[in-house]
Every structure is written in structure tokens, then in C-alpha cells.
Design a protein around this motif. Structure first.
Motif, PDB file in Angstrom:
ATOM      1  N   ARG A  31      50.748  45.405  22.196  1.00 27.16           N
ATOM      2  CA  ARG A  31      50.691  44.659  21.819  1.00 27.16           C
ATOM      3  C   ARG A  31      49.311  43.068  22.705  1.00 27.16           C
ATOM      4  O   ARG A  31      48.208  43.839  21.947  1.00 27.16           O
ATOM      5  CB  ARG A  31      51.167  43.723  21.185  1.00 27.16           C
ATOM      6  N   GLN A  32      49.838  42.972  23.321  1.00 29.13           N
ATOM      7  CA  GLN A  32      49.196  42.248  24.268  1.00 29.13           C
ATOM      8  C   GLN A  32      47.729  42.592  25.299  1.00 29.13           C
ATOM      9  O   GLN A  32      46.892  41.733  25.303  1.00 29.13           O
ATOM     10  CB  GLN A  32      50.114  41.671  25.462  1.00 29.13           C
ATOM     11  N   ALA A  33      47.668  44.338  25.318  1.00 24.35           N
ATOM     12  CA  ALA A  33      47.464  44.870  25.510  1.00 24.35           C
ATOM     13  C   ALA A  33      46.224  44.936  24.539  1.00 24.35           C
ATOM     14  O   ALA A  33      44.432  44.907  25.490  1.00 24.35           O
ATOM     15  CB  ALA A  33      47.854  45.819  26.775  1.00 24.35           C
ATOM     16  N   ALA A  34      45.797  44.985  23.660  1.00 23.19           N
ATOM     17  CA  ALA A  34      44.640  44.892  22.919  1.00 23.19           C
ATOM     18  C   ALA A  34      44.032  44.274  23.096  1.00 23.19           C
ATOM     19  O   ALA A  34      43.045  44.058  22.022  1.00 23.19           O
ATOM     20  CB  ALA A  34      45.397  45.409  21.635  1.00 23.19           C
ATOM     21  N   ALA A  35      44.677  42.678  23.153  1.00 18.13           N
ATOM     22  CA  ALA A  35      43.535  41.505  23.093  1.00 18.13           C
ATOM     23  C   ALA A  35      42.827  41.067  24.396  1.00 18.13           C
ATOM     24  O   ALA A  35      42.218  40.141  24.227  1.00 18.13           O
ATOM     25  CB  ALA A  35      44.844  40.295  22.554  1.00 18.13           C
ATOM     26  N   LEU A  36      42.796  41.786  25.475  1.00 21.68           N
ATOM     27  CA  LEU A  36      42.117  41.997  26.627  1.00 21.68           C
ATOM     28  C   LEU A  36      40.532  42.499  26.921  1.00 21.68           C
ATOM     29  O   LEU A  36      39.563  42.186  27.429  1.00 21.68           O
ATOM     30  CB  LEU A  36      43.276  42.884  27.766  1.00 21.68           C
ATOM     31  N   PRO A  37      40.775  44.122  26.004  1.00 23.86           N
ATOM     32  CA  PRO A  37      39.048  44.619  26.503  1.00 23.86           C
ATOM     33  C   PRO A  37      38.044  43.975  26.402  1.00 23.86           C
ATOM     34  O   PRO A  37      37.232  43.868  27.297  1.00 23.86           O
ATOM     35  CB  PRO A  37      38.975  46.035  26.278  1.00 23.86           C
ATOM     36  N   GLU A  38      37.285  43.446  25.175  1.00 20.69           N
ATOM     37  CA  GLU A  38      36.596  43.367  24.621  1.00 20.69           C
ATOM     38  C   GLU A  38      36.450  41.666  25.828  1.00 20.69           C
ATOM     39  O   GLU A  38      35.186  41.752  25.812  1.00 20.69           O
ATOM     40  CB  GLU A  38      36.123  42.600  23.262  1.00 20.69           C
ATOM     41  N   VAL A  39      37.302  40.655  25.282  1.00 21.87           N
ATOM     42  CA  VAL A  39      37.053  39.522  25.963  1.00 21.87           C
ATOM     43  C   VAL A  39      37.394  39.202  27.007  1.00 21.87           C
ATOM     44  O   VAL A  39      36.472  38.145  27.672  1.00 21.87           O
ATOM     45  CB  VAL A  39      38.501  37.884  24.817  1.00 21.87           C
ATOM     46  N   TYR A  40      37.559  40.048  27.402  1.00 20.26           N
ATOM     47  CA  TYR A  40      38.453  40.113  29.512  1.00 20.26           C
ATOM     48  C   TYR A  40      36.649  40.638  29.786  1.00 20.26           C
ATOM     49  O   TYR A  40      35.994  40.090  30.862  1.00 20.26           O
ATOM     50  CB  TYR A  40      39.127  40.328  30.065  1.00 20.26           C
ATOM     51  N   ALA A  41      35.999  41.873  28.868  1.00 20.39           N
ATOM     52  CA  ALA A  41      35.327  42.008  29.409  1.00 20.39           C
ATOM     53  C   ALA A  41      33.415  41.554  29.567  1.00 20.39           C
ATOM     54  O   ALA A  41      33.211  40.916  29.967  1.00 20.39           O
ATOM     55  CB  ALA A  41      34.331  43.550  29.258  1.00 20.39           C
ATOM     56  N   THR A  42      33.510  40.675  27.984  1.00 20.99           N
ATOM     57  CA  THR A  42      32.547  40.043  28.213  1.00 20.99           C
ATOM     58  C   THR A  42      32.185  38.223  28.933  1.00 20.99           C
ATOM     59  O   THR A  42      31.333  38.282  29.233  1.00 20.99           O
ATOM     60  CB  THR A  42      32.628  39.617  26.441  1.00 20.99           C
ATOM     61  N   ALA A  43      33.314  38.174  28.802  1.00 19.11           N
ATOM     62  CA  ALA A  43      34.059  36.860  29.559  1.00 19.11           C
ATOM     63  C   ALA A  43      33.387  36.734  31.042  1.00 19.11           C
ATOM     64  O   ALA A  43      32.859  36.645  31.909  1.00 19.11           O
ATOM     65  CB  ALA A  43      35.121  35.853  29.440  1.00 19.11           C
ATOM     66  N   TRP A  44      33.754  38.103  31.324  1.00 18.88           N
ATOM     67  CA  TRP A  44      33.619  38.286  33.103  1.00 18.88           C
ATOM     68  C   TRP A  44      32.087  38.811  33.293  1.00 18.88           C
ATOM     69  O   TRP A  44      31.370  38.251  34.456  1.00 18.88           O
ATOM     70  CB  TRP A  44      34.304  39.706  33.692  1.00 18.88           C
ATOM     71  N   LEU A  45      31.466  39.371  32.599  1.00 21.02           N
ATOM     72  CA  LEU A  45      30.377  40.163  32.431  1.00 21.02           C
ATOM     73  C   LEU A  45      28.929  38.830  31.968  1.00 21.02           C
ATOM     74  O   LEU A  45      28.455  38.585  33.492  1.00 21.02           O
ATOM     75  CB  LEU A  45      29.761  41.466  31.269  1.00 21.02           C
ATOM     76  N   ASN A  46      29.970  38.227  31.243  1.00 24.22           N
ATOM     77  CA  ASN A  46      28.754  36.745  30.938  1.00 24.22           C
ATOM     78  C   ASN A  46      28.992  35.621  32.371  1.00 24.22           C
ATOM     79  O   ASN A  46      28.083  34.919  32.725  1.00 24.22           O
ATOM     80  CB  ASN A  46      28.322  36.487  29.294  1.00 24.22           C
ATOM     81  N   LEU A  47      29.278  35.554  32.953  1.00 29.53           N
ATOM     82  CA  LEU A  47      30.225  34.095  33.457  1.00 29.53           C
ATOM     83  C   LEU A  47      29.830  34.913  35.267  1.00 29.53           C
ATOM     84  O   LEU A  47      29.154  33.714  35.845  1.00 29.53           O
ATOM     85  CB  LEU A  47      31.399  33.703  33.985  1.00 29.53           C
ATOM     86  N   PHE A  48      29.664  36.162  35.750  1.00 32.37           N
ATOM     87  CA  PHE A  48      30.413  36.172  36.828  1.00 32.37           C
ATOM     88  C   PHE A  48      29.619  37.220  37.175  1.00 32.37           C
ATOM     89  O   PHE A  48      28.650  37.897  38.233  1.00 32.37           O
ATOM     90  CB  PHE A  48      31.756  36.852  37.341  1.00 32.37           C
ATOM     91  N   MET A  49      28.720  38.304  36.079  1.00 31.72           N
ATOM     92  CA  MET A  49      27.241  39.048  36.621  1.00 31.72           C
ATOM     93  C   MET A  49      25.597  38.177  36.070  1.00 31.72           C
ATOM     94  O   MET A  49      25.196  38.678  36.674  1.00 31.72           O
ATOM     95  CB  MET A  49      27.779  40.349  35.928  1.00 31.72           C
ATOM     96  N   GLU A  50      26.190  38.106  35.042  1.00 32.61           N
ATOM     97  CA  GLU A  50      25.024  38.270  34.392  1.00 32.61           C
ATOM     98  C   GLU A  50      24.571  36.400  35.284  1.00 32.61           C
ATOM     99  O   GLU A  50      23.024  36.076  34.888  1.00 32.61           O
ATOM    100  CB  GLU A  50      24.594  37.850  32.819  1.00 32.61           C
ATOM    101  N   GLY A  51      25.278  35.165  34.465  1.00 26.28           N
ATOM    102  CA  GLY A  51      25.517  34.128  34.897  1.00 26.28           C
ATOM    103  C   GLY A  51      25.638  34.016  36.316  1.00 26.28           C
ATOM    104  O   GLY A  51      25.279  32.790  36.525  1.00 26.28           O
ATOM    105  N   ALA A  52      26.208  34.829  37.052  1.00 24.37           N
ATOM    106  CA  ALA A  52      25.939  34.823  38.171  1.00 24.37           C
ATOM    107  C   ALA A  52      26.520  33.228  39.101  1.00 24.37           C
ATOM    108  O   ALA A  52      26.422  32.256  39.726  1.00 24.37           O
ATOM    109  CB  ALA A  52      24.711  35.019  38.886  1.00 24.37           C
ATOM    110  N   LEU A  53      27.816  32.737  38.709  1.00 24.88           N
ATOM    111  CA  LEU A  53      28.633  31.900  38.362  1.00 24.88           C
ATOM    112  C   LEU A  53      28.665  31.377  40.818  1.00 24.88           C
ATOM    113  O   LEU A  53      29.452  32.986  41.000  1.00 24.88           O
ATOM    114  CB  LEU A  53      30.259  31.735  38.327  1.00 24.88           C
TER     115      LEU A  53
END
Length: 323
Positions: free
Chosen positions: A112-134
Motif C-alpha cells: 500500500r505504501q509503495a504504491a504512493a512512491l513511483p509517480e510522485v518521487y520520480a516527478t519530484a526528483w526529475l524536476n528538482l534535480f535533473m531539469e531544475g539542476a538544484l
């Protein structure tokens, strides 16, 4: 198999044809839980079709059990508990997905908890650290801070040393975001966020799912060399861009979507999650945030909940009920 279909204006759980034979590099999963995302509502309304060749069934993330591994897949085996990032097809009893888009359930967490992970953490990581290059210490403005992506992004900012300011739709949501690690915030019903963010010190990066209605204000609070990463159009798709401000402050506007990326690109993002995020989920430094759950046959109620912006964190659908 059973899956959710769109019957006029209603969602129905009914018998459909299941996925075909596995191709090289794919795995078959028995779905336990499916995540609900605003993209599902957009697809249902006809505004966000799946990429060519992908399932028309709603659903961009699931957790479940591997039932079959195709040719060339060596790191996943029948019986493995996993979660997966999809381009579609999650509101169903079974999915077939490229193995690069599959991650093990973090130790100590359930399905149940694992289903809450893929989309949100992938989106956040992609855009904060890859696209946004923090870079170290840079400051982040997160719009829709209490959403699934927002609550994941707050936690990532806290974990990696980036002060963040959130905008939300209620005092309850603001309190929840502060509890997760947001340094400051603003209730959008109190008017423009511009002066509050300026007083806070401005933003070096903005993660924005709103779009047109926030563009002018975003430009005002974005610091020199700042990046505005646009991930949604909840506030419209057409607005005026102040090119003078863009030029003089060396601002960058970046459009970003995850769904249409090819499996190799999604795999690279998930590899980064496995390296940087999964250990922090195991240690408890990061956590999945589940707002509410519904049985899959009641997907309509889950969508209504999200339409009302009532959620703080993820909304999930129980398919098999396994945890």
C-alpha cells in the motif's frame, strides 16, 4: 482480467482483454494498489491521451507482485514485491511494463505504501534535480505543496538541504506542509504570493503545476539565474511572458512531462531514486504520504475527492487488497 473503463461520464470496473505476451525486457505484475494522479483526471476529460502504443486504461503507477519475467530480465523474478512507473494501464488487475520502470518495495514498507512512491518521487526528483539542476542551498518555491508531488518534493528539499516555500489552498494544508519540512508558505485564498515569497528571499527554482495564471507572479519572485519548471496547466495554458525580465535576470523557463519519456529515460530516473531516495525511505528520513484509499470499484469517489483538491498526499485504489 478486470479494469476500470470510461463509460460516458462514469468509471466502471468490468471485464476487459488483458495484456498480451511479454516482449523482451518486460515483466507482468499482479496489481495490489494503484495510485491516482491528476493526470488521470485530465486523460478522462480528453486532455492528456496516453503516448502512442500505450494502454488506454487510466493509471500511472502501481504496486504489486511479479508473476512473470520476459526474456532478458534477470533482476526481477516471479514473487518479487515491487512498484512500477507506468505510461498507462494501472487501474487493472494486471499490467505489463518495461522492467527498467520497476523498483523493489523499500525494506520495511508494504505494498500500500509503495504504491504512493513511483509517480510522485520520480516527478519530484526529475524536476528538482535533473531539469531544475538544484545546487547546494538553493531555495525552492513549490506550488500545490500538499499534492502528492508537492509532499514528496518538500521532503526531498528537506533531505537535501534546500529551503522551500509552499503555496496551498487551506490553513490545514499549510500546517501539514510545515510538518513535512516546508520553511514557509502561503494560502492562495489570501491573494498573491509575491510579497510573501520576496520577503522570504525569493526562489532560485520554482516547481509549478499551475501554469498561465501564475506566470507573471512566478517571474517576479524568481531570482537571477532562476529556473521555472512547468509541470502542469491547472491555471491555463496561455499567458504573457515578460521577456525583458527573463533576459535581464537570466531566468529559464523549462517545460517538463514524465509520461511520454521512453523507458530508458524513465529507467535513469528510477535508478537515481534507488540510489538516493530508497535508502532514505528505509531509514525513515523520507516517507510515503497516503491521504485516503478506496476499493478500485469506487474509483469514481476517489476522482471526486481529488477534483475537490481535498487530498494531502496520495490517493490510492485497492485492487487486490494485498499489503
Amino acid at each position: 482480467m478486470h479494469a476500470i473503463t470510461i463509460d460516458g461520464e462514469r468509471l466502471r470496473w468490468q471485464e476487459v482483454t488483458g495484456p498480451g505476451p511479454l516482449e523482451s525486457g518486460q515483466v507482468r505484475l499482479r496489481v495490489a494498489w494503484a495510485g491516482v494522479n491528476r493526470a488521470d483526471l485530465m486523460q478522462r476529460a480528453g486532455h492528456y491521451p496516453p503516448p502512442p502504443g500505450e494502454s488506454e486504461i487510466l493509471g500511472l503507477e502501481v504496486s504489486g507482485t511479479v508473476t512473470e519475467a520476459g526474456p532478458g530480465v534477470e533482476h526481477l523474478h516471479a514473487g518479487d514485491k515491487v512498484c512500477a512507473l507506468l505510461a498507462g494501464g494501472g487501474y487493472a488487475e494486471e499490467v505489463v511494463v518495461d522492467a527498467r520502470q520497476v523498483l523493489p518495495v523499500p525494506e520495511g514498507l508494504g505494498l500500500r505504501q509503495a504504491a504512493a512512491l513511483p509517480e510522485v518521487y520520480a516527478t519530484a526528483w526529475l524536476n528538482l534535480f535533473m531539469e531544475g539542476a538544484l545546487a547546494a542551498g538553493e531555495r525552492v518555491l513549490l506550488h500545490a505543496g500538499a499534492s502528492g508531488v508537492g509532499t514528496a518534493a518538500i521532503q526531498l528539499c528537506r533531505a537535501f538541504g534546500h529551503p522551500c516555500f509552499v503555496t496551498v489552498g487551506s490553513e490545514e494544508k499549510l500546517a501539514a506542509c510545515r510538518a513535512l519540512g516546508a520553511e514557509a508558505g502561503w494560502n492562495r485564498h489570501d491573494g498573491s504570493f509575491v510579497e510573501a515569497v520576496k520577503a522570504w528571499g525569493g526562489a532560485d527554482m520554482i516547481l509549478d503545476p499551475v501554469g498561465a495564471s501564475y506566470l507573471a507572479d512566478n517571474q517576479q519572485v524568481l531570482n537571477a539565474d532562476g529556473r521555472l519548471v512547468l509541470i502542469g496547466l491547472m491555471g491555463g495554458r496561455t499567458s504573457e511572458l515578460d521577456l525583458g525580465r527573463l533576459l535581464m535576470k537570466r531566468q529559464r523557463l523549462i517545460g517538463s512531462t514524465l509520461r511520454a519519456k521512453p523507458p530508458a529515460a524513465k529507467g535513469a530516473i528510477l535508478d537515481a531514486l534507488l540510489t538516493h531516495v530508497w535508502p532514505r525511505l528505509v531509514s525513515g528520513a523520507l516517507m510515503p504520504l497516503v491521504d485516503r484509499t478506496w476499493p478500485i470499484a469506487e474509483a469514481e469517489a476517489a476522482h471526486e475527492h481529488m477534483k475537490r483538491d481535498a487530498n494531502i498526499g496520495k490517493v490510492l485504489l485497492s485492487v487486490s487488497g494485498e499489503d
